[in-house]
Design a protein around this motif. Sequence first.
Motif, PDB file in Angstrom:
ATOM      1  N   SER A  46     -36.237  13.464  24.105  1.00 40.92           N
ATOM      2  CA  SER A  46     -37.190  14.325  23.387  1.00 40.92           C
ATOM      3  C   SER A  46     -36.835  15.797  23.514  1.00 40.92           C
ATOM      4  N   MET A  47     -36.057  16.147  24.571  1.00 44.32           N
ATOM      5  CA  MET A  47     -35.634  17.536  24.761  1.00 44.32           C
ATOM      6  C   MET A  47     -34.408  17.875  23.912  1.00 44.32           C
ATOM      7  N   GLY A  48     -33.823  16.868  23.248  1.00 43.39           N
ATOM      8  CA  GLY A  48     -32.697  17.135  22.355  1.00 43.39           C
ATOM      9  C   GLY A  48     -31.357  16.661  22.850  1.00 43.39           C
ATOM     10  N   PHE A  49     -31.298  16.002  24.019  1.00 40.03           N
ATOM     11  CA  PHE A  49     -30.033  15.460  24.501  1.00 40.03           C
ATOM     12  C   PHE A  49     -29.586  14.300  23.601  1.00 40.03           C
ATOM     13  N   ASP A  50     -28.272  14.080  23.539  1.00 39.37           N
ATOM     14  CA  ASP A  50     -27.736  13.005  22.709  1.00 39.37           C
ATOM     15  C   ASP A  50     -28.298  11.663  23.175  1.00 39.37           C
ATOM     16  N   PRO A  51     -28.989  10.916  22.285  1.00 39.13           N
ATOM     17  CA  PRO A  51     -29.662   9.687  22.711  1.00 39.13           C
ATOM     18  C   PRO A  51     -28.721   8.625  23.272  1.00 39.13           C
ATOM     19  N   ILE A  52     -27.579   8.387  22.594  1.00 37.55           N
ATOM     20  CA  ILE A  52     -26.680   7.315  23.028  1.00 37.55           C
ATOM     21  C   ILE A  52     -26.029   7.659  24.361  1.00 37.55           C
ATOM     22  N   LYS A  53     -25.524   8.891  24.511  1.00 34.87           N
ATOM     23  CA  LYS A  53     -24.909   9.287  25.774  1.00 34.87           C
ATOM     24  C   LYS A  53     -25.928   9.255  26.908  1.00 34.87           C
ATOM     25  N   THR A  54     -27.131   9.724  26.625  1.00 34.53           N
ATOM     26  CA  THR A  54     -28.179   9.715  27.641  1.00 34.53           C
ATOM     27  C   THR A  54     -28.529   8.291  28.052  1.00 34.53           C
ATOM     28  N   ALA A  55     -28.621   7.399  27.060  1.00 31.24           N
ATOM     29  CA  ALA A  55     -28.957   6.007  27.360  1.00 31.24           C
ATOM     30  C   ALA A  55     -27.846   5.322  28.148  1.00 31.24           C
ATOM     31  N   LEU A  56     -26.583   5.623  27.826  1.00 31.00           N
ATOM     32  CA  LEU A  56     -25.458   5.037  28.554  1.00 31.00           C
ATOM     33  C   LEU A  56     -25.451   5.495  30.014  1.00 31.00           C
ATOM     34  N   ILE A  57     -25.677   6.794  30.225  1.00 29.22           N
ATOM     35  CA  ILE A  57     -25.724   7.313  31.598  1.00 29.22           C
ATOM     36  C   ILE A  57     -26.902   6.695  32.357  1.00 29.22           C
ATOM     37  N   GLY A  58     -28.056   6.597  31.675  1.00 33.00           N
ATOM     38  CA  GLY A  58     -29.215   5.972  32.307  1.00 33.00           C
ATOM     39  C   GLY A  58     -28.960   4.511  32.645  1.00 33.00           C
ATOM     40  N   SER A  59     -28.274   3.802  31.749  1.00 31.93           N
ATOM     41  CA  SER A  59     -27.950   2.392  31.998  1.00 31.93           C
ATOM     42  C   SER A  59     -27.023   2.241  33.194  1.00 31.93           C
ATOM     43  N   LEU A  60     -26.085   3.179  33.331  1.00 33.87           N
ATOM     44  CA  LEU A  60     -25.183   3.156  34.482  1.00 33.87           C
ATOM     45  C   LEU A  60     -25.972   3.333  35.782  1.00 33.87           C
TER      46      LEU A  60
END
Length: 251
Positions: A46-60
């Motif tokens: 919601s702050m504007g970070f790239d959704p896919i990259k953020t989700a991949l890092i979160g998944s890791l």
Amino acid sequence: MNTSIFVLIGILFILMAGIGGSRGIRSFFSIVYTVTIFMLLLIFISMGFDPIKTALIGSLFISIILLFNINGVNKMTVVSSLSVLITILLTLLISLPFVQAAKIQGFSYEQVEQLSAMTPYIDINLADIVFIEILIGLLGAVIDVAISISSAMNELYVLDPSLSFEKLFASGMKIGRDILGTMTHTLLFAFLGGFFSILIWFSTLDYSFANTINSKLFVGEIFHIVCGGIGILMVIPITAVLMATVFTRNN
């Protein structure tokens, strides 16, 4: 929040602690960590970070927390984490062109009433949200299969350290095939459970079979289960070959 939810959470903790002991307690707090990370993902997106990259890092981070917190730091856990990461990346790469071609992102016309209370001016690519949904649905199943295969292969090697790469790999594949049937049905049941109310809704609206299978809601759920199945199929050989390589390289 409703009090009954806290009561159920308390019952869950008592059962996990009573039946699972220290590992059950660690598993409970792993759930807490996972929910916290998902909340942080929503904030960052919601702050504007790239959704896919953020989700991949979160998944890791979720994979590392779940695997290392429950199973400790060892070869088995390291291999499981690596196989999960590789499987997720490959599955997303495979599914990317098909999701784009299907054009299932965005809202369907069944959701017009819900959209009336929302603003359309949001700076988020809804196609990326589809990938995040697929990623979240894929993560749990892939982690489960990876740790099940690596744990069983670890026990086999402990019992017989003279096992060759070929024999250990073949055993891992056989274990994976035994798991495959139950895990694909788990994905199917999760799909049916989540989509059951929508099917009743479609039936009430007198949707034809053609309208139902062409609905964005229906096709989106189908993509989730198919991508989950692809991930489960790929994590089996990936985990088996990594485990066999790690344990037999000294031989």
